[in-house]
Design an enzyme around this catalytic site. Structure first.
Site, mmCIF file in Angstrom:
data_model
loop_
_atom_site.group_PDB
_atom_site.id
_atom_site.type_symbol
_atom_site.label_atom_id
_atom_site.label_comp_id
_atom_site.label_asym_id
_atom_site.label_seq_id
_atom_site.Cartn_x
_atom_site.Cartn_y
_atom_site.Cartn_z
ATOM 1 N N ILE A 14 19.376 -45.167 42.724
ATOM 2 C CA ILE A 14 19.873 -45.617 44.036
ATOM 3 C C ILE A 14 19.725 -44.532 45.113
ATOM 4 O O ILE A 14 19.600 -44.844 46.292
ATOM 5 C CB ILE A 14 21.345 -46.104 43.924
ATOM 6 C CG1 ILE A 14 21.695 -47.017 45.092
ATOM 7 C CG2 ILE A 14 22.322 -44.936 43.826
ATOM 8 C CD1 ILE A 14 22.983 -47.790 44.917
ATOM 9 N N ASN A 27 35.461 -42.875 41.876
ATOM 10 C CA ASN A 27 36.816 -43.005 41.321
ATOM 11 C C ASN A 27 37.790 -42.794 42.478
ATOM 12 O O ASN A 27 37.387 -42.401 43.572
ATOM 13 C CB ASN A 27 37.050 -42.010 40.174
ATOM 14 C CG ASN A 27 36.862 -40.582 40.620
ATOM 15 O OD1 ASN A 27 37.602 -40.086 41.481
ATOM 16 N ND2 ASN A 27 35.867 -39.907 40.076
ATOM 17 N N GLY A 35 27.795 -40.267 36.278
ATOM 18 C CA GLY A 35 27.063 -41.505 36.562
ATOM 19 C C GLY A 35 26.441 -41.536 37.942
ATOM 20 O O GLY A 35 25.897 -40.532 38.433
ATOM 21 N N ASP A 37 27.908 -41.801 40.771
ATOM 22 C CA ASP A 37 28.699 -40.949 41.670
ATOM 23 C C ASP A 37 28.134 -39.512 41.659
ATOM 24 O O ASP A 37 27.883 -38.911 42.724
ATOM 25 C CB ASP A 37 30.156 -40.962 41.166
ATOM 26 C CG ASP A 37 31.158 -40.413 42.158
ATOM 27 O OD1 ASP A 37 30.760 -40.120 43.298
ATOM 28 O OD2 ASP A 37 32.343 -40.277 41.794
ATOM 29 N N THR A 121 30.198 -50.989 35.552
ATOM 30 C CA THR A 121 29.555 -51.364 34.276
ATOM 31 C C THR A 121 29.119 -50.174 33.421
ATOM 32 O O THR A 121 28.570 -50.350 32.344
ATOM 33 C CB THR A 121 28.314 -52.258 34.500
ATOM 34 O OG1 THR A 121 27.310 -51.491 35.173
ATOM 35 C CG2 THR A 121 28.648 -53.484 35.312
ATOM 36 N N GLY A 122 29.368 -48.956 33.901
ATOM 37 C CA GLY A 122 29.025 -47.758 33.129
ATOM 38 C C GLY A 122 30.264 -47.248 32.408
ATOM 39 O O GLY A 122 30.815 -47.923 31.526
ATOM 40 N N VAL A 123 30.729 -46.086 32.819
ATOM 41 C CA VAL A 123 31.911 -45.449 32.224
ATOM 42 C C VAL A 123 33.133 -46.380 32.240
ATOM 43 O O VAL A 123 33.941 -46.368 31.308
ATOM 44 C CB VAL A 123 32.259 -44.156 33.004
ATOM 45 C CG1 VAL A 123 33.544 -43.528 32.507
ATOM 46 C CG2 VAL A 123 31.130 -43.153 32.900
HETATM 47 N N1 AR6 Z 1 21.160 -45.125 40.409
HETATM 48 C C1 AR6 Z 1 21.525 -46.415 40.162
HETATM 49 N N2 AR6 Z 1 22.394 -46.772 39.187
HETATM 50 C C2 AR6 Z 1 22.877 -45.780 38.417
HETATM 51 C C3 AR6 Z 1 22.553 -44.415 38.597
HETATM 52 C C4 AR6 Z 1 21.647 -44.107 39.652
HETATM 53 N N3 AR6 Z 1 21.263 -42.855 39.916
HETATM 54 N N4 AR6 Z 1 23.212 -43.681 37.653
HETATM 55 C C5 AR6 Z 1 23.923 -44.545 36.904
HETATM 56 N N5 AR6 Z 1 23.723 -45.807 37.353
HETATM 57 P P1 AR6 Z 1 28.881 -45.509 36.420
HETATM 58 P P2 AR6 Z 1 31.443 -46.937 36.838
HETATM 59 C C6 AR6 Z 1 24.288 -47.088 36.877
HETATM 60 O O1 AR6 Z 1 29.343 -45.003 35.111
HETATM 61 O O2 AR6 Z 1 31.280 -47.672 35.580
HETATM 62 C C7 AR6 Z 1 31.972 -41.833 37.637
HETATM 63 O O3 AR6 Z 1 32.255 -40.678 36.918
HETATM 64 C C8 AR6 Z 1 24.817 -47.135 35.460
HETATM 65 O O4 AR6 Z 1 23.757 -47.327 34.536
HETATM 66 O O5 AR6 Z 1 28.165 -44.585 37.319
HETATM 67 O O6 AR6 Z 1 31.849 -47.689 38.080
HETATM 68 C C9 AR6 Z 1 32.929 -42.066 38.788
HETATM 69 O O7 AR6 Z 1 33.378 -40.861 39.366
HETATM 70 C C10 AR6 Z 1 25.736 -48.351 35.543
HETATM 71 O O8 AR6 Z 1 24.965 -49.545 35.438
HETATM 72 O O9 AR6 Z 1 30.119 -46.116 37.298
HETATM 73 C C11 AR6 Z 1 34.043 -42.813 38.132
HETATM 74 O O10 AR6 Z 1 34.960 -41.941 37.506
HETATM 75 C C12 AR6 Z 1 26.280 -48.294 36.959
HETATM 76 O O11 AR6 Z 1 25.432 -47.375 37.667
HETATM 77 C C13 AR6 Z 1 33.354 -43.653 37.088
HETATM 78 O O12 AR6 Z 1 32.144 -42.950 36.772
HETATM 79 C C14 AR6 Z 1 27.710 -47.812 37.070
HETATM 80 O O13 AR6 Z 1 27.958 -46.784 36.122
HETATM 81 C C15 AR6 Z 1 32.979 -45.004 37.615
HETATM 82 O O14 AR6 Z 1 32.486 -45.785 36.574
#
Ligand code: AR6
Length: 172
Positions: A14, A27, A35, A37, A121-123
């Site tokens: 992104i 968060n 991730g 963020d 959908t990640g962490v």
């Molecule tokens: N570009 C696009 N999508 C991405 C990228 C990227 N560079 N990196 C990861 N994803 P997550 P959450 C996707 O875990 O579940 C953080 O530590 C990933 O594959 O980033 O909302 C925050 O500070 C997944 O599909 O976010 C919070 O503490 C999606 O982005 C926590 O994680 C979301 O995964 C938020 O968790």
């Protein structure tokens, strides 16, 4: 790349997308994390964290905007998705409100294009199929009545997520 009204699915990072605003799945501290963020803060540089320090955090389901700093995007819209706890703790409504409030900010600021990651959908463990349905339904509902943003990109970070978005767009 698939087009459905004003929603387009893209695969990749992104931080590299050519959009006026990108959405961060943050968060509630808004002070960075892993991730998407982490990727956004790394690409934006330390100025983003400095600006975020003045925002006093963000509640789950809400959204706040900053500049894009070193990113190509002019703005970052930070939203905080719900942590998945089984589905009976208002997770669906909270995720819908992330999309709703982020898009509302973009509409009010007349932002032309916005890119969303798959929030929660990640962490945070939200089931990807349910999250995808919520994203598409909520975005379509709001775009119907707003002129801005003209274009919304759904960023899939994996092939699986990409196929899921395509399937969801076709089916609903
Ligand atoms: N570009 C696009 N999508 C991405 C990228 C990227 N560079 N990196 C990861 N994803 P997550 P959450 C996707 O875990 O579940 C953080 O530590 C990933 O594959 O980033 O909302 C925050 O500070 C997944 O599909 O976010 C919070 O503490 C999606 O982005 C926590 O994680 C979301 O995964 C938020 O968790």
């Amino acid at each position: 790349m698939t087009l459905s009204d004003r929603i387009m699915v893209l695969k990749g990072d992104i931080t590299l997308v050519d959009a006026e605003a990108i959405v961060n799945a943050a968060n509630s501290s808004l002070l960075g994390g892993g991730g998407v963020d982490g990727a956004i803060h790394t690409a934006a540089g330390p100025g983003l964290l400095e600006e975020c320090r003045n925002l006093n955090g963000c509640a789950v389901g809400e959204a706040k905007v900053t500049g894009g700093h070193n990113l190509k995007a002019r703005y970052v819209i930070h939203t905080v998705g719900p942590v998945w706890r089984g589905g009976a703790r208002d997770e669906h409504e909270l995720l819908a409100s992330c999309y709703r409030n982020s898009l509302k900010l973009a509409a009010d600021m007349k932002i032309k294009s916005v890119a969303f990651p798959a929030i929660s959908t990640g962490v945070y463990g939200f089931p990807a199929d349910q999250a995808s349905l919520i994203a598409v339904k909520e975005l379509r509902r709001i775009l119907r009545r707003e002129k801005f943003p003209q274009m919304v990109y759904l960023l899939a970070f994996s092939e699986q997520q990409y196929n899921l978005y395509i399937k969801t767009l076709k089916e609903c």
